[in-house]
Design a protein around this motif. Structure first.
Motif, PDB file in Angstrom:
ATOM      1  N   TRP A 125      40.936  52.542  33.439  1.00 20.72           N
ATOM      2  CA  TRP A 125      40.189  51.295  33.294  1.00 20.72           C
ATOM      3  C   TRP A 125      40.957  50.100  33.864  1.00 20.72           C
ATOM      4  N   ILE A 126      42.277  50.109  33.788  1.00 21.86           N
ATOM      5  CA  ILE A 126      43.073  49.009  34.342  1.00 21.86           C
ATOM      6  C   ILE A 126      42.830  48.883  35.843  1.00 21.86           C
ATOM      7  N   GLU A 127      42.789  50.015  36.545  1.00 19.67           N
ATOM      8  CA  GLU A 127      42.516  49.995  37.991  1.00 19.67           C
ATOM      9  C   GLU A 127      41.088  49.562  38.279  1.00 19.67           C
ATOM     10  N   LEU A 128      40.144  50.106  37.511  1.00 18.66           N
ATOM     11  CA  LEU A 128      38.743  49.735  37.709  1.00 18.66           C
ATOM     12  C   LEU A 128      38.528  48.245  37.495  1.00 18.66           C
ATOM     13  N   ARG A 129      39.148  47.715  36.458  1.00 18.44           N
ATOM     14  CA  ARG A 129      39.005  46.283  36.157  1.00 18.44           C
ATOM     15  C   ARG A 129      39.668  45.425  37.232  1.00 18.44           C
ATOM     16  N   ALA A 130      40.805  45.891  37.743  1.00 20.84           N
ATOM     17  CA  ALA A 130      41.500  45.142  38.787  1.00 20.84           C
ATOM     18  C   ALA A 130      40.667  45.073  40.063  1.00 20.84           C
ATOM     19  N   LEU A 131      40.029  46.177  40.434  1.00 16.17           N
ATOM     20  CA  LEU A 131      39.186  46.181  41.632  1.00 16.17           C
ATOM     21  C   LEU A 131      38.021  45.219  41.470  1.00 16.17           C
ATOM     22  N   ASN A 132      37.472  45.153  40.260  1.00 12.42           N
ATOM     23  CA  ASN A 132      36.378  44.216  40.019  1.00 12.42           C
ATOM     24  C   ASN A 132      36.873  42.771  40.046  1.00 12.42           C
ATOM     25  N   CYS A 133      38.063  42.556  39.502  1.00 11.10           N
ATOM     26  CA  CYS A 133      38.655  41.211  39.528  1.00 11.10           C
ATOM     27  C   CYS A 133      38.906  40.762  40.965  1.00 11.10           C
ATOM     28  N   LEU A 134      39.347  41.679  41.802  1.00  7.31           N
ATOM     29  CA  LEU A 134      39.549  41.374  43.218  1.00  7.31           C
ATOM     30  C   LEU A 134      38.229  40.998  43.889  1.00  7.31           C
ATOM     31  N   TYR A 135      37.174  41.668  43.505  1.00  2.00           N
ATOM     32  CA  TYR A 135      35.849  41.377  44.067  1.00  2.00           C
ATOM     33  C   TYR A 135      35.390  39.974  43.682  1.00  2.00           C
ATOM     34  N   ILE A 136      35.687  39.579  42.448  1.00  2.00           N
ATOM     35  CA  ILE A 136      35.225  38.284  41.953  1.00  2.00           C
ATOM     36  C   ILE A 136      36.174  37.153  42.349  1.00  2.00           C
ATOM     37  N   ASN A 137      37.489  37.380  42.153  1.00  2.00           N
ATOM     38  CA  ASN A 137      38.467  36.290  42.315  1.00  2.00           C
ATOM     39  C   ASN A 137      39.306  36.375  43.587  1.00  2.00           C
ATOM     40  N   LYS A 138      39.166  37.474  44.337  1.00  2.00           N
ATOM     41  CA  LYS A 138      39.875  37.682  45.605  1.00  2.00           C
ATOM     42  C   LYS A 138      41.363  37.966  45.446  1.00  2.00           C
ATOM     43  N   LYS A 139      41.854  37.967  44.218  1.00  6.82           N
ATOM     44  CA  LYS A 139      43.264  38.303  43.999  1.00  6.82           C
ATOM     45  C   LYS A 139      43.452  38.770  42.561  1.00  6.82           C
ATOM     46  N   VAL A 140      44.547  39.484  42.320  1.00  5.52           N
ATOM     47  CA  VAL A 140      44.874  39.945  40.985  1.00  5.52           C
ATOM     48  C   VAL A 140      46.387  40.079  40.885  1.00  5.52           C
ATOM     49  N   LYS A 141      46.895  39.850  39.689  1.00  9.25           N
ATOM     50  CA  LYS A 141      48.339  39.938  39.472  1.00  9.25           C
ATOM     51  C   LYS A 141      48.788  41.393  39.545  1.00  9.25           C
ATOM     52  N   LEU A 142      49.873  41.648  40.244  1.00  7.29           N
ATOM     53  CA  LEU A 142      50.403  42.998  40.401  1.00  7.29           C
ATOM     54  C   LEU A 142      51.091  43.455  39.116  1.00  7.29           C
ATOM     55  N   ASN A 143      50.850  44.697  38.718  1.00 12.04           N
ATOM     56  CA  ASN A 143      51.563  45.278  37.584  1.00 12.04           C
ATOM     57  C   ASN A 143      51.951  46.710  37.926  1.00 12.04           C
ATOM     58  N   ASN A 144      52.650  47.363  37.030  1.00  7.44           N
ATOM     59  CA  ASN A 144      53.180  48.694  37.321  1.00  7.44           C
ATOM     60  C   ASN A 144      52.070  49.711  37.570  1.00  7.44           C
ATOM     61  N   THR A 145      50.981  49.613  36.821  1.00  6.81           N
ATOM     62  CA  THR A 145      49.862  50.542  37.011  1.00  6.81           C
ATOM     63  C   THR A 145      49.267  50.391  38.398  1.00  6.81           C
ATOM     64  N   LEU A 146      49.099  49.167  38.845  1.00  6.50           N
ATOM     65  CA  LEU A 146      48.482  48.925  40.147  1.00  6.50           C
ATOM     66  C   LEU A 146      49.425  49.312  41.293  1.00  6.50           C
ATOM     67  N   VAL A 147      50.728  49.150  41.076  1.00  4.26           N
ATOM     68  CA  VAL A 147      51.696  49.573  42.095  1.00  4.26           C
ATOM     69  C   VAL A 147      51.579  51.073  42.348  1.00  4.26           C
ATOM     70  N   LYS A 148      51.339  51.854  41.287  1.00  3.44           N
ATOM     71  CA  LYS A 148      51.284  53.310  41.396  1.00  3.44           C
ATOM     72  C   LYS A 148      49.880  53.841  41.689  1.00  3.44           C
ATOM     73  N   SER A 149      48.892  52.965  41.724  1.00  4.30           N
ATOM     74  CA  SER A 149      47.510  53.400  41.860  1.00  4.30           C
ATOM     75  C   SER A 149      47.230  54.021  43.225  1.00  4.30           C
ATOM     76  N   GLY A 150      46.802  55.275  43.240  1.00  8.32           N
ATOM     77  CA  GLY A 150      46.448  55.928  44.494  1.00  8.32           C
ATOM     78  C   GLY A 150      45.257  55.264  45.159  1.00  8.32           C
ATOM     79  N   GLU A 151      44.286  54.825  44.356  1.00 11.33           N
ATOM     80  CA  GLU A 151      43.077  54.198  44.904  1.00 11.33           C
ATOM     81  C   GLU A 151      43.410  52.879  45.589  1.00 11.33           C
ATOM     82  N   ILE A 152      44.202  52.060  44.937  1.00  7.57           N
ATOM     83  CA  ILE A 152      44.549  50.757  45.505  1.00  7.57           C
ATOM     84  C   ILE A 152      45.433  50.921  46.734  1.00  7.57           C
ATOM     85  N   ASN A 153      46.356  51.862  46.677  1.00  4.63           N
ATOM     86  CA  ASN A 153      47.196  52.097  47.853  1.00  4.63           C
ATOM     87  C   ASN A 153      46.381  52.624  49.032  1.00  4.63           C
TER      88      ASN A 153
END
Length: 301
Positions: free
Chosen positions: A3-31
Motif C-alpha cells: 500500500w505504501i507504493e500504491l499510495r506513493a504512485l497516486n501521490c505522484l499523480y496528484i502532487n508530481k512529487k513524493v518524499k523518498l523513503n526506504n520502501t520506495l528506494v527498494k520498490s521494483g515498480e518505482i525503479n
C-alpha cells in the motif's frame, strides 16, 4: 506492491512529487518507472514525475487504486500504518464479495464452530498456513470481513471442513478451499465437499465415508500428486483421483513454488494410464493444473 507504493504512485499523480523513503528506494515498480520507462526520476530526498507519467498512471494504475482506496475506507481499514500487499487487498475484496453473496456463510459457520486457528484460515485463503502469522492488521481485517470475533492460535488441527448437502451421492475431498466457497452448484448436484487442509491428513484416520464414493480433487503439481495424494490414499484406500480438465499453466510463468523434481510418473501405480499421460506432458512442458480451474461436474459425469 504494497500500500505504501500504491499510495506513493497516486501521490505522484496528484502532487508530481513524493518524499523518498526506504520502501520506495527498494520498490521494483518505482525503479521500473524510473529506469525503464523513464517517467519518474529521483533526487537525494524526492521522487518526481517526468513527461508521460500521468498517462501511464491513468492507463495502468488509477482505476485499481481508486477501487482499493474506496474498499479500504468503506470497511475501516484505511490507516496511516497500513502496509497490505496489493494481492492481500484483492483477497480481502474477494472475501467481501463472497460474504455479500452468501457463498462464504457455510464456511464461516464452520470456522466459528471449529474454533479455527490463524494457521487454518491462512491455509484456506492464502494456501500457506504461515502467511498470516505476525500480520495482525491483515488478521483483523479478515475477522472484520468474516464477522468473526476471534481465531484460535493452536497448531493441532484434528477436524475437517464440510460443505454438506441433504442427500449426497458422493464425496469430493479437495486439496484447497476454493470449491467449498461455491455451495449452490455442489448442493444442487448432491455432492458433499470436504477440506482437510492440504498436507494435514492425519485427521482422515477417523472419517466415515458412509459407503459413499470418494474422489480427490487437487492441484496437478508435485506437491498435490507426489506428496499429498499418496498420503490421502493411505488414509482412504477407496478414494479415486479425479482426472483434471482445467487448462495447464507454466510453473515459471505463474511463479508457482511446487516444481517437478522427480521423474517417476507412476507414483507407485496410483494413476491410470490416461492420468500418467497427462502427468508426462505436464512434466515435459514444466506446467501444472490449478485445482479450481477444473469443472468438477464435467469430470464426475
Amino acid at each position: 506492491m504494497n500500500w505504501i507504493e500504491l499510495r506513493a504512485l497516486n501521490c505522484l499523480y496528484i502532487n508530481k512529487k513524493v518524499k523518498l523513503n526506504n520502501t520506495l528506494v527498494k520498490s521494483g515498480e518505482i525503479n521500473y518507472l524510473i529506469n525503464s520507462l523513464r517517467v519518474l526520476d529521483k533526487s537525494h530526498k524526492t521522487i518526481f514525475t517526468l513527461d508521460g507519467y500521468s498517462e501511464i498512471y491513468e492507463n495502468d494504475y488509477l482505476d485499481n487504486y481508486n477501487g482499493y482506496e474506496a474498499f479500504l475506507s468503506d470497511h475501516g481499514l484505511l490507516k496511516p500504518q497500513l502496509r497490505f500487499e496489493e494481492s492481500d487487498i484483492k483477497k480481502l475484496m474477494g472475501l467481501k464479495r463472497d460474504m455479500d453473496t452468501g457463498n462464504l456463510e457455510p464456511l464461516r459457520q464452520q470456522i466459528i464452530k471449529n474454533e479455527a486457528t490463524v494457521r487454518v484460515v491462512s491455509l484456506m485463503f492464502f494456501k500457506n498456513e504461515k502467511y498470516l502469522l505476525g500480520k495482525n492488521a491483515l488478521i483483523d481485517a479478515i475477522k472484520t470481513l468474516l464477522q468473526i470475533e476471534k481465531l484460535a492460535d493452536d497448531k493441532d488441527q484434528q477436524y475437517k471442513y464440510v460443505l454438506e448437502c441433504k442427500t449426497p451421492k458422493c464425496i469430493i475431498l479437495c486439496e484447497n478451499i476454493d470449491f467449498l466457497k461455491r455451495p449452490t452448484i455442489f448442493r444442487s448436484n448432491n455432492i458433499e465437499l470436504w477440506y482437510a487442509g492440504g498436507k494435514n491428513v492425519n485427521k482422515l484416520d477417523y472419517v466415515d465415508t458412509r459407503g459413499l464414493s470418494v474422489y480427490y480433487s487437487c492441484d496437478w503439481d508435485y506437491d498435490g500428486l507426489f506428496i499429498i495424494y499418496p498420503l490421502v490414499k493411505q488414509k482412504i484406500p477407496s478414494i479415486k483421483l479425479l482426472t483434471p480438465n482445467g487448462i495447464a499453466k507454466g510453473i515459471e510463468e505463474t511463479e508457482h513454488n511446487s516444481k517437478w523434481t522427480i521423474k517417476d510418473r507412476n507414483i507407485n501405480g496410483l494413476l491410470t494410464r490416461h492420468q500418467q499421460g497427462i502427468l508426462k506432458k505436464l512434466i515435459e512442458r514444466d506446467q501444472w493444473i490449478i485445482e479450481e480451474s477444473n469443472d468438477l461436474l464435467k469430470i464426475l459425469n
